[in-house]
Design a protein around this motif. Structure first.
Motif, PDB file in Angstrom:
ATOM      1  N   UNK A  93      51.884  35.781  36.891  1.00 48.54           N
ATOM      2  CA  UNK A  93      51.794  35.634  38.351  1.00 48.54           C
ATOM      3  C   UNK A  93      51.136  36.855  38.975  1.00 48.54           C
ATOM      4  N   UNK A  94      51.473  38.031  38.505  1.00 50.84           N
ATOM      5  CA  UNK A  94      50.872  39.252  39.054  1.00 50.84           C
ATOM      6  C   UNK A  94      49.357  39.266  38.834  1.00 50.84           C
ATOM      7  N   UNK A  95      48.931  38.858  37.643  1.00 51.19           N
ATOM      8  CA  UNK A  95      47.488  38.824  37.360  1.00 51.19           C
ATOM      9  C   UNK A  95      46.778  37.830  38.276  1.00 51.19           C
ATOM     10  N   UNK A  96      47.387  36.671  38.517  1.00 50.67           N
ATOM     11  CA  UNK A  96      46.762  35.671  39.390  1.00 50.67           C
ATOM     12  C   UNK A  96      46.713  36.155  40.832  1.00 50.67           C
ATOM     13  N   UNK A  97      47.812  36.735  41.316  1.00 49.11           N
ATOM     14  CA  UNK A  97      47.850  37.181  42.699  1.00 49.11           C
ATOM     15  C   UNK A  97      46.910  38.362  42.935  1.00 49.11           C
ATOM     16  N   UNK A  98      46.735  39.201  41.916  1.00 47.36           N
ATOM     17  CA  UNK A  98      45.760  40.288  42.030  1.00 47.36           C
ATOM     18  C   UNK A  98      44.360  39.725  42.190  1.00 47.36           C
ATOM     19  N   UNK A  99      44.017  38.733  41.374  1.00 46.35           N
ATOM     20  CA  UNK A  99      42.698  38.098  41.483  1.00 46.35           C
ATOM     21  C   UNK A  99      42.548  37.371  42.809  1.00 46.35           C
ATOM     22  N   UNK A 100      43.606  36.714  43.247  1.00 47.62           N
ATOM     23  CA  UNK A 100      43.553  35.990  44.519  1.00 47.62           C
ATOM     24  C   UNK A 100      43.306  36.958  45.676  1.00 47.62           C
ATOM     25  N   UNK A 101      43.998  38.088  45.690  1.00 49.41           N
ATOM     26  CA  UNK A 101      43.799  39.068  46.756  1.00 49.41           C
ATOM     27  C   UNK A 101      42.384  39.634  46.730  1.00 49.41           C
TER      28      UNK A 101
END
Length: 397
Positions: A93-101
């Protein structure tokens, strides 16, 4: 499972797998809505893949705009975050949210809101709880009834009335902080069928101008357990609000319970018997800045607010926010400018979210450990960030 994950935007070929991942995560109906497996304008879908190429996580950036004191602020609202059970607790989840931001920042977004199913992972990524969407049940018979106002016309709405409904929604919400504008490609896509938003739409007009509306779902039956669900009831005048409340109260004989979401302090809420309300549901929402400088510059600010304060900000996922800043507010506008050196006030990104959303004052944020300050420095100087008032939402996403 390999610990490495690779995050990228999903393509049309990935959407079947993304649907299945979300269906298992949220317990959705196996029948797929048609839009979930085809491209949709106004959103970006992200996926996390393991080394074998298997989809193990997904998240969606909704390209919303939000009202903030009369000005439109572009947002990256987050929905549909799901991680395969075998991959949980491994940073997916952290990796996805980092990319999303990162992607949201590149396309110009300033803010992000989301409704969490669990809080801790989002707090670890910089979001903080800033408000609640409340759905309450009221005894329909308790709603005040009155003689209809002869100056107002009440009628059933049709799809042709939806542009006027959208315009009234905007008049009611634009001066608040946080409500979606309901403009843009994503809303146009879902409105393309041209149908009513529920089973019925009740309009209140004054000399041909729309001044109030309620959209509602009739539900089933007419016994003691029958519920009339009001998706939205808004008015721009006290007279229109009283008329709407009277119409809703007329359902008492066949729908003993009225269920609706409250908008604090609006024209309709002040006419409801809130002492009789029972809470049906609470949906917590969280906020964080995507870009702090944009978030400050793009929103409206109260005309009476004036001041300057320096602070340092730390943001692990969005490093472009990290640094020492000077906030200047004057004449209904504000600016956040980078400055050199250190600052006596040191703010985490979660603390910034609380202050910006008007969800807490600086001393409370300091007591929560999200604001550090030098001895003898009053953290209340950062209350300058809170002057716009609390954030509110009417849409669940």
């Amino acid at each position: 499972m390999p610990t490495a994950v690779h995050v990228r935007e999903l393509t049309a070929d990935d959407l079947d797998a993304a649907w299945e991942l979300g269906r298992f995560a949220f317990g959705s109906d196996p029948q797929r809505p048609p839009h979930v497996t085809r491209p949709v304008p106004g959103l970006t879908r992200y996926g996390a893949f393991d080394d074998a190429g298997r989809l193990v996580g997904k998240a969606v950036d909704l390209h919303h705009d939000q009202w903030w004191s009369g000005r439109v602020v572009p947002a990256a609202d987050v929905a549909g975050v799901a991680v395969a059970p075998e991959a949980r607790g491994r940073g997916v989840a952290r990796a996805m949210l980092t990319a999303l931001l990162r992607g949201a920042h590149e396309r110009g977004a300033a803010l992000s809101a989301l409704y969490p199913t669990v809080v801790a992972p989002y707090r670890a990524c910089g979001w903080e709880a800033t408000g609640v969407l409340r759905t309450v049940d009221l005894p329909t018979v308790a709603l005040p009834r009155h003689r209809p106002d002869p100056r107002l016309a009440v009628r059933a709405g049709t799809p042709a009335d939806l542009p006027a409904v959208a315009a009234l929604y905007e008049r009611v919400t634009r001066h608040r902080n946080g409500p979606l504008t309901r403009r843009g490609e994503l809303f146009d896509f879902y409105a393309a069928d041209g149908g009513l938003p529920g089973d019925g739409l009740t309009l209140v007009e004054d000399a041909g101008d729309l001044v109030g509306y309620a959209s509602w779902q009739r539900g089933r039956g007419y016994g003691a357990d029958s519920v009339l669900t009001v998706d939205e009831a808004l008015a721009s005048t006290a007279e229109a609000a009283r008329e709407l409340v009277g119409v809703l109260g007329s359902w008492a004989s066949v729908a003993p319970t009225l269920r609706l979401c409250l908008l604090d302090g609006d024209a309709v809420s002040v006419h409801l018997p809130l002492a009789s309300a029972r809470e049906h549901e609470r949906d917590l929402w969280m906020h964080r800045p995507v870009d702090v400088a944009r978030a400050v510059a793009m929103r409206g600010w109260p005309a009476h607010a004036r001041g300057t304060v320096d602070f340092a900000l730390t943001d692990e996922l969005a490093q472009w926010n990290t640094g020492t800043w000077r906030l200047t507010v004057a004449d209904g506008a504000a600016e956040l400018a980078r400055i050199g050196g250190e600052a006596d006030l040191r703010l985490s990104v979660r603390g910034f979210a609380l202050l910006y959303a008007g969800a807490a004052h600086a001393r409370s944020v300091a007591q929560a450990g999200l604001l550090q300050h030098a001895a003898g420095t009053d953290p209340a100087a950062l209350d300058l960030l809170t002057v716009g008032g609390p954030v509110q939402l009417l849409d669940y996403f």
